[in-house]
Every structure is written in structure tokens, then in C-alpha cells.
Design an enzyme around this catalytic site. Structure first.
Site, PDB file in Angstrom:
ATOM      1  N   ASP A 167      78.400  15.855  66.734  1.00 20.74           N
ATOM      2  CA  ASP A 167      78.619  14.628  65.964  1.00 20.74           C
ATOM      3  C   ASP A 167      80.082  14.251  65.891  1.00 20.74           C
ATOM      4  O   ASP A 167      80.645  14.028  64.812  1.00 20.74           O
ATOM      5  CB  ASP A 167      78.065  14.838  64.540  1.00 20.74           C
ATOM      6  CG  ASP A 167      78.040  13.548  63.752  1.00 20.74           C
ATOM      7  OD1 ASP A 167      78.281  13.609  62.523  1.00 20.74           O
ATOM      8  OD2 ASP A 167      77.809  12.465  64.352  1.00 20.74           O
ATOM      9  N   GLU A 415      76.941  26.369  64.256  1.00 16.14           N
ATOM     10  CA  GLU A 415      75.513  26.094  64.197  1.00 16.14           C
ATOM     11  C   GLU A 415      74.730  26.399  65.457  1.00 16.14           C
ATOM     12  O   GLU A 415      74.062  25.539  66.015  1.00 16.14           O
ATOM     13  CB  GLU A 415      75.294  24.629  63.878  1.00 16.14           C
ATOM     14  CG  GLU A 415      75.722  24.362  62.512  1.00 16.14           C
ATOM     15  CD  GLU A 415      75.741  22.901  62.271  1.00 16.14           C
ATOM     16  OE1 GLU A 415      75.181  22.155  63.079  1.00 16.14           O
ATOM     17  OE2 GLU A 415      76.323  22.528  61.292  1.00 16.14           O
ATOM     18  N   TYR A 471      72.548  20.669  53.859  1.00 19.63           N
ATOM     19  CA  TYR A 471      72.575  19.231  53.587  1.00 19.63           C
ATOM     20  C   TYR A 471      71.447  18.723  52.704  1.00 19.63           C
ATOM     21  O   TYR A 471      70.967  17.597  52.900  1.00 19.63           O
ATOM     22  CB  TYR A 471      72.623  18.458  54.904  1.00 19.63           C
ATOM     23  CG  TYR A 471      74.008  18.435  55.501  1.00 19.63           C
ATOM     24  CD1 TYR A 471      74.406  19.394  56.424  1.00 19.63           C
ATOM     25  CD2 TYR A 471      74.947  17.498  55.085  1.00 19.63           C
ATOM     26  CE1 TYR A 471      75.689  19.392  56.952  1.00 19.63           C
ATOM     27  CE2 TYR A 471      76.238  17.482  55.611  1.00 19.63           C
ATOM     28  CZ  TYR A 471      76.599  18.435  56.545  1.00 19.63           C
ATOM     29  OH  TYR A 471      77.868  18.441  57.063  1.00 19.63           O
ATOM     30  N   GLU A 509      79.938  23.350  55.000  1.00 18.21           N
ATOM     31  CA  GLU A 509      79.567  21.939  55.170  1.00 18.21           C
ATOM     32  C   GLU A 509      78.515  21.540  54.150  1.00 18.21           C
ATOM     33  O   GLU A 509      77.528  22.262  53.998  1.00 18.21           O
ATOM     34  CB  GLU A 509      78.994  21.657  56.558  1.00 18.21           C
ATOM     35  CG  GLU A 509      80.022  21.543  57.645  1.00 18.21           C
ATOM     36  CD  GLU A 509      79.442  21.007  58.928  1.00 18.21           C
ATOM     37  OE1 GLU A 509      78.540  20.140  58.866  1.00 18.21           O
ATOM     38  OE2 GLU A 509      79.851  21.490  60.000  1.00 18.21           O
TER      39      GLU A 509
HETATM   40  C1  LIG Z   1      73.728  20.606  59.838  1.00 26.99           C
HETATM   41  C2  LIG Z   1      74.472  19.676  60.675  1.00 26.99           C
HETATM   42  C3  LIG Z   1      75.860  20.138  60.930  1.00 26.99           C
HETATM   43  N1  LIG Z   1      76.930  19.181  60.747  1.00 26.99           N
HETATM   44  C4  LIG Z   1      77.783  19.202  61.957  1.00 26.99           C
HETATM   45  C5  LIG Z   1      78.896  18.188  61.847  1.00 26.99           C
HETATM   46  O1  LIG Z   1      79.614  18.138  63.054  1.00 26.99           O
HETATM   47  C6  LIG Z   1      78.299  16.820  61.533  1.00 26.99           C
HETATM   48  O2  LIG Z   1      79.309  15.824  61.466  1.00 26.99           O
HETATM   49  C7  LIG Z   1      77.557  16.889  60.191  1.00 26.99           C
HETATM   50  C8  LIG Z   1      76.991  15.528  59.825  1.00 26.99           C
HETATM   51  O3  LIG Z   1      75.967  15.166  60.402  1.00 26.99           O
HETATM   52  O4  LIG Z   1      77.640  14.831  59.008  1.00 26.99           O
HETATM   53  C9  LIG Z   1      76.447  17.886  60.304  1.00 26.99           C
END
Ligand SMILES: CCCN1C[C@@H](O)[C@H](O)[C@@H](C(=O)O)C1
Length: 600
Positions: A167, A415, A471, A509
Site C-alpha cells: 500500500d 506482514e 485494524y 499499526e
Molecule cells: C493489515 C494491513 C497492513 N497495513 C500495511 C500498510 O502498508 C498499509 O498502508 C495499511 C493500510 O491499509 O492503511 C495496512
């Protein structure tokens, strides 16, 4: 040879470091015809391209911004006569993602990996006292067997397109500075330090690698320039009485100076700033100088408008001031090693860095809107080729960054799909092969996401401490359902608590996309109010478990990604906007973090 040398360039009485930054000639090579058509010595109708910078956001047409394939940079450079008898090289801070280097039309070397430095040894290709020409052929395609993982597709119109399994936007180019370097034929190739510290004494165990059998003399000076310890020999100890230790948010840097002495004459010298401190994991505590530290900070990106992924000292100065203002003491270099200057800056500011290799996208991309895989990544037939590149970049990251006091830990993956059996042999190898790379033996870890919980992950024995990406409140149990999200998070942490695992957990995160200026009472997703409510939920949970030893919400600032129906001109989970101005959540976090004692 210079090609394995990752020491940061310096200028002194024996060495020269000249930046080749500025405007280079630039040209796309969609037919990959450049090598056969003389492009190594000149580009026809080139455009002028700033270095360091990603090329993407300068363009006004979409074909150029989204260009995927081969492209060239070229620049004339003068080599002075006094480089005679020296080893001469061109050092690239990063060429994203892979590069082939030519000097005066001669192919010098290739390099794979867009986030770590490499040097082309051009000693035998240059003309002294004249102009020379360097040409760099770069390719920015993504592949499943390369880092960062993704695919490259060809559209019906023949244009190639990058399909990241991650992402962040596939910003490409000479994203970091280019240096013309000259070093003595007999030279210092590397050095490393490990530490023992107490309040009244510190010992620096050093070791020096040299391409020479000259004698080694080492001295250590304090910030006033007073020499506090000396030693001789390629390995040895520098003992400092009443040292000033490097502390979190209270840095102190000594200068180590290494000399090669041949028959009483100094033939080479290298000096660097180091911090006297130790890092330990003890039970569920992270210790710096034997004292517990609670991590407060962020996941980040090297990302800004105009320059894309290029390292920008102006942005770094602002970001570190934002981190100090908000009460942060740490960050993760998500999802790739940052420019060396970021670590030097953090050394000076007393900020702890979890240093991460670009092993990202090694799984069904968490939110399938990124078009990732729908299988276990580690069952792929590309794993063997991928592993070679993965361990190679782990080796270079640790070799490059091992002497920074700011580096707290190594994140070897972001991840990965650890809930499949096929991940286990991969991680067994990765942790075995990386066990002895860091002389200081700092903790090694990787981030675990929603699919990799206490119950489902098969790789919990590897990390020295855990980085959890969670999340609830955004990718699931969102909005009014967030109370179920909190209950689910607590249920998982209750499992960790009941288990016999006695290692720290850091939340690396969590967050909510937030459109600055969008206000709603009661809150809705994307409003500034909702971002705060999500953070309040996580902080209530963090304050309930004493083995949670860090909180690093995603992300410090908004950043660019692929376009998609879940992205509004990029990822908006920033606590600050992309132009580094606060959302309401910044004031909420500042209040929380400035009220927590340092050893909370
Ligand atoms: C669980 C997803 C991991 N995470 C990775 C990061 O690079 C992304 O920006 C973030 C998101 O989707 O905001 C999610």
C-alpha cells in the site's frame, strides 16, 4: 573491493566525497533498446531530471507518471588528477528497484534492490583530469520473486503497469544522493562496535576491517573534542570513565576515529559518530541502558509531494520536530530501509528506529483491493529466488545500519503470511541466516497482521518481540461496530496474556483514514472525531495489559498509494497531513504521550 563497502562517504585528508546531485539527463526506454543504441554514452532528446527524486510526480501526462520498465539517467562528471592512485567509485544511495551502471560506455556493475546503497568501482574506467560520463539504466518493474513484492502486467495498449502487493506508490528513480568517492588503495572497509555500559564506566568493543595490513589506531572523543580513550589493533576495547550515555530523547554522541598507519605514516582515516548504549529484551520489557522504555511513535514512509520517495532533509527535519512536539520516541522505517541521513538524524535526536527491509507484500495483500494474491504466498514457485534477494537485503541493511545508536531492532518482514505451514521453513532459514549479522545482536522481529493472531500464526517462536498490526475499527468491525472490535482485540490479548509467551508486544499499526476538516457529531468514519475515537479505543486496551510496551499508530503522515476505490489521493491514516500539518488526533496523542512517564 569498493563494491562490498557500505560505509557512508566522508571527506578528510585521505578521502574525498563529491555529490553528483542536481539535474541529470533522463529518458524512458520502453523498447529496452538503449544498451544496443549507445545510450551509455549519450541520450537523444533527454529531459532534465532532478536527483535525488522519484521521476513520477514531475510529469503532467499519465503514461509518464505511471511508466513501468527501463529508463536511463546520465551525467557528465569531472575526475581531478589528484584522484591518481586512489580507488574511485560512484556510490548510489538507492536506485529503485534495480540498476546497471556504465562509465564512459563501459558496463561496471548491476544491483538489485531499490532501498539500499551500492558502489560502482570505476577506478579502471575513468580518465583523470577530464570529463567522464556515467549512465544508469534502471528498471522499476515489480515481481513476486523480488522486494517489494508485486506483479507487472501489460495492458492491451502495450503499456506495462505495476501492480503492487503493498500500500505505497511505486515511486521510482534515483531516490537518494549519488556520490563520487575516492579512497586510498589501502583503506578501511568497515568497522563495528558493541557496548557494555554502567553509570561510571562504558566499554566500546570495536573491530575494524581493512584492505591493508597496516597498523590500526583508534581514538574516541567526546562532544567537546576531548579524546577520552585510545586503543591499537584491528580489534580492541575503548574504556570510558564516567561516560555520558546515549539515552532515548537525550542523545550524546562520541566520535570514533580509526586510522591505518603504515611505517609511521597515516594512510587512511575514517571517523563516525556513535552512541554508548545497550539494547536488551528482558521478559516483556524493552531495555535501553538496562532501563525499561515504552515506545511511542509511528509507522512512517519516505514520502512527500514533488520528490515522491526521495529522501528530503527538509521533510526529515520537520517530521522529527513533529515527533518531538507530540512526545514520540521511536518509529519503524516501514516498509524499507530509509536514507542513511535519517538514522544519523535519529542518532542525534535520541529517537529509536525499528529498521525494516522491503519484504512487504509477502501475502495476500491485506485488503484485497490492492489486487494481491488469494493464496498462501509461501506456496508460490518463486520462493527460492525471492529468498536469495530477501536475505541479501537483510545482510546489506544490517551491514549499513549496525553502528547507529538509534537502531533498536530489525524488522525482517512486513506482514508475511505466517498462518500457512509453508511459512515455517522460510522463517526458520531467515532467522538462522540472520542470527549473526548484527555484532550487537539487537532484537529481530516482523509484523503480524489480522490473519496472524495468537491462535493462527505458526511463526510466533521466531521474533524476539512482537509487532502487531491490527485494524478493528477500520478494516473490520468499523463505525458503530467498533465496540465489537474492542471486544475482539481484548479477547486476543487475553490469549497472549494466558500463554507462556513472555516477550514484549508493540502495536506497530492501527488507525483510520481521516479527511482533514471533516467533522461530524456524533462521529462517522473518515471524520477527525472518528480517528480520535479509534485511538482512544486502542489506548484503553493498551493500558489494560502490562506486556504491551509500545504504541505506533499508522501513519505519521498521509502518503501516496496506488489509485483505488479505497484510496482518496493516497492513504489518509496520517496523524498529520501529507504537508505535515496536524489533524485533531495529533493534539489528542500529544496530550496522552506527554502525560506518560518515560518508563511507563
Ligand atoms: C493489515 C494491513 C497492513 N497495513 C500495511 C500498510 O502498508 C498499509 O498502508 C495499511 C493500510 O491499509 O492503511 C495496512
Amino acid at each position: 573491493t569498493m563494491e562490498k563497502d557500505l560505509l557512508y562517504p566522508v571527506t578528510n585528508a585521505y578521502r574525498e566525497d563529491q555529490k553528483l546531485d542536481g539535474l541529470w539527463d533522463f529518458k524512458f526506454d520502453p523498447a529496452s533498446e538503449g544498451e544496443a543504441n549507445g545510450w551509455p554514452t549519450g541520450l537523444e532528446d533527454p529531459i532534465k531530471m532532478p536527483v535525488p527524486a522519484s521521476f513520477n510526480d514531475f510529469f503532467t501526462d499519465k503514461d509518464a507518471r505511471e511508466y513501468t520498465g527501463d529508463f536511463w539517467y546520465l551525467k557528465k562528471f569531472f575526475v581531478p588528477n589528484y584522484f591518481e592512485g586512489k580507488k574511485v567509485g560512484i556510490r548510489f544511495g538507492a536506485a529503485t528497484h534495480r540498476a546497471k551502471i556504465f562509465v564512459n560506455g563501459q558496463e561496471i556493475r548491476s544491483h538489485e534492490g531499490g532501498f539500499l546503497p551500492f558502489t560502482a568501482d570505476i577506478t579502471d574506467a575513468i580518465k583523470l583530469g577530464e570529463d567522464n560520463v556515467v549512465a544508469v539504466k534502471i528498471n522499476n518493474e515489480l515481481h513476486r520473486d523480488a522486494l517489494p513484492a508485486g506483479d507487472t502486467i501489460t495492458l492491451k495498449n502495450g503499456k506495462k503497469m505495476a501492480k503492487p502487493f503493498f500500500d505505497f506508490y511505486n515511486y521510482s528513480g534515483l531516490n537518494r544522493s549519488v556520490h563520487l568517492v575516492a579512497i586510498p588503495k589501502e583503506n578501511i572497509e568497515d568497522y563495528s562496535t558493541t557496548y557494555e555500559v554502567s553509570n561510571d564506566q562504558a566499554t566500546v568493543h570495536y573491530s575494524v576491517e581493512a584492505d591493508s595490513n597496516a597498523d590500526v589506531k583508534v581514538s574516541l572523543a567526546d562532544e567537546d573534542g576531548h579524546v577520552v580513550a585510545t586503543a591499537t589493533g584491528a580489534e580492541g576495547d575503548l574504556v570510558v570513565e564516567n561516560p555520558t550515555l546515549w539515552q532515548v530523547r537525550d542523545a550524546y554522541l562520541y566520535t570514533i576515529k580509526i586510522k591505518l598507519v603504515q611505517g609511521g605514516t597515516v594512510v587512511d582515516e575514517y571517523s563516525d559518530e556513535i552512541g554508548l548504549r545497550t539494547i536488551e529484551i528482558k521478559g516483556h520489557q524493552i531495555l535501553v541502558n538496562h532501563k525499561p522504555v515504552y515506545l511511542k511513535g509511528f509507522g512512517r514512509h519516505e514520502d512527500s509531494i514533488y520528490a515522491g520517495r526521495a529522501f528530503d532533509l527538509n521533510v526529515e527535519r520537520r517530521d522529527l520536530n513533529l515527533m518531538k512536539w507530540i512526545g514520540a520516541n521511536s518509529y519503524r522505517s516501514s516498509h524499507y530501509p530509509y536514507d542513511e541521513q535519517a538514522y544519523k538524524f535519529a542518532d542525534r535526536e535520541g529517537i529509536l528506529i525499528t529498521d525494516e527491509v522491503p519484504a512487504v507484500g509477502f501475502k495476500m495483500a491485506a485488503a484485497s483491493f490492492l489486487g494481491g494474491l488469494d493464496q498462501s504466498f509461501f506456496d508460490g514457485d518463486w520462493i527460492d529466488d525471492l529468498y536469495k534477494k530477501h536475505i541479501d537485503q537483510v545482510k546489506d541493511m544490517i551491514k549499513r545500519d549496525k553502528n547507529h545508536p538509534s537502531v533498536l531492532a530489525w524488522s525482517l518482514c512486513n506482514e508475511p503470511d505466517t498462518s500457512s505451514d509453508s511459512a515455517v521453513p522460510y522463517f526458520t532459514k531467515l532467522f538462522n541466516d540472520s542470527a549473526d549479522l548484527d555484532p550487537e545482536k539487537r532484537p529481530r522481529t516482523f509484523t503480524l497482521n489480522e490473519d496472524d493472531t495468537f491462535e493462527t500464526s505458526k511463526c510466533l517462536k521466531f521474533p524476539d518481540f512482537y509487532l502487531l498490526n491490527r485494524y478493528p475499527g477500520w478494516y473490520h468491525k468499523w463505525g458503530y461496530e467498533i465496540s465489537d472490535g474492542e471486544a475482539g482485540l481484548r479477547a486476543e490479548l487475553d490469549e497472549w496474556q494466558k500463554s507462556d509467551i513472555d516477550k514484549p508486544i508493540v502495536f506497530s499499526e492501527y488507525g483510520a483514514d481521516t479527511e482533514p476538516g471533516l467533522h461530524k457529531l456524533p462521529s462517522i468514519m473518515w471524520s477527525e472525531e472518528y480517528q480520535i475515537e479509534l485511538l482512544e479505543m486502542f489506548n484503553r486496551v493498551f493500558d489494560s495489559y502490562d506486556f504491551i510496551r509500545g504504541e505506533q499508530p499508522w501513519n505519521l503522515a498521509d502518503f501516496q498509494t496506488v489509485e483505488g476505490n479505497m484510496r482518496v489521493n493516497g492513504n489518509k491514516k496520517g496523524i498529520f497531513t501529507r504537508d505535515r500539518q496536524p489533524k485533531a488526533a495529533a493534539f489528542y496523542l500529544r496530550k496522552r504521550w506527554n502525560s506518560l512517564p518515560l518508563d511507563y
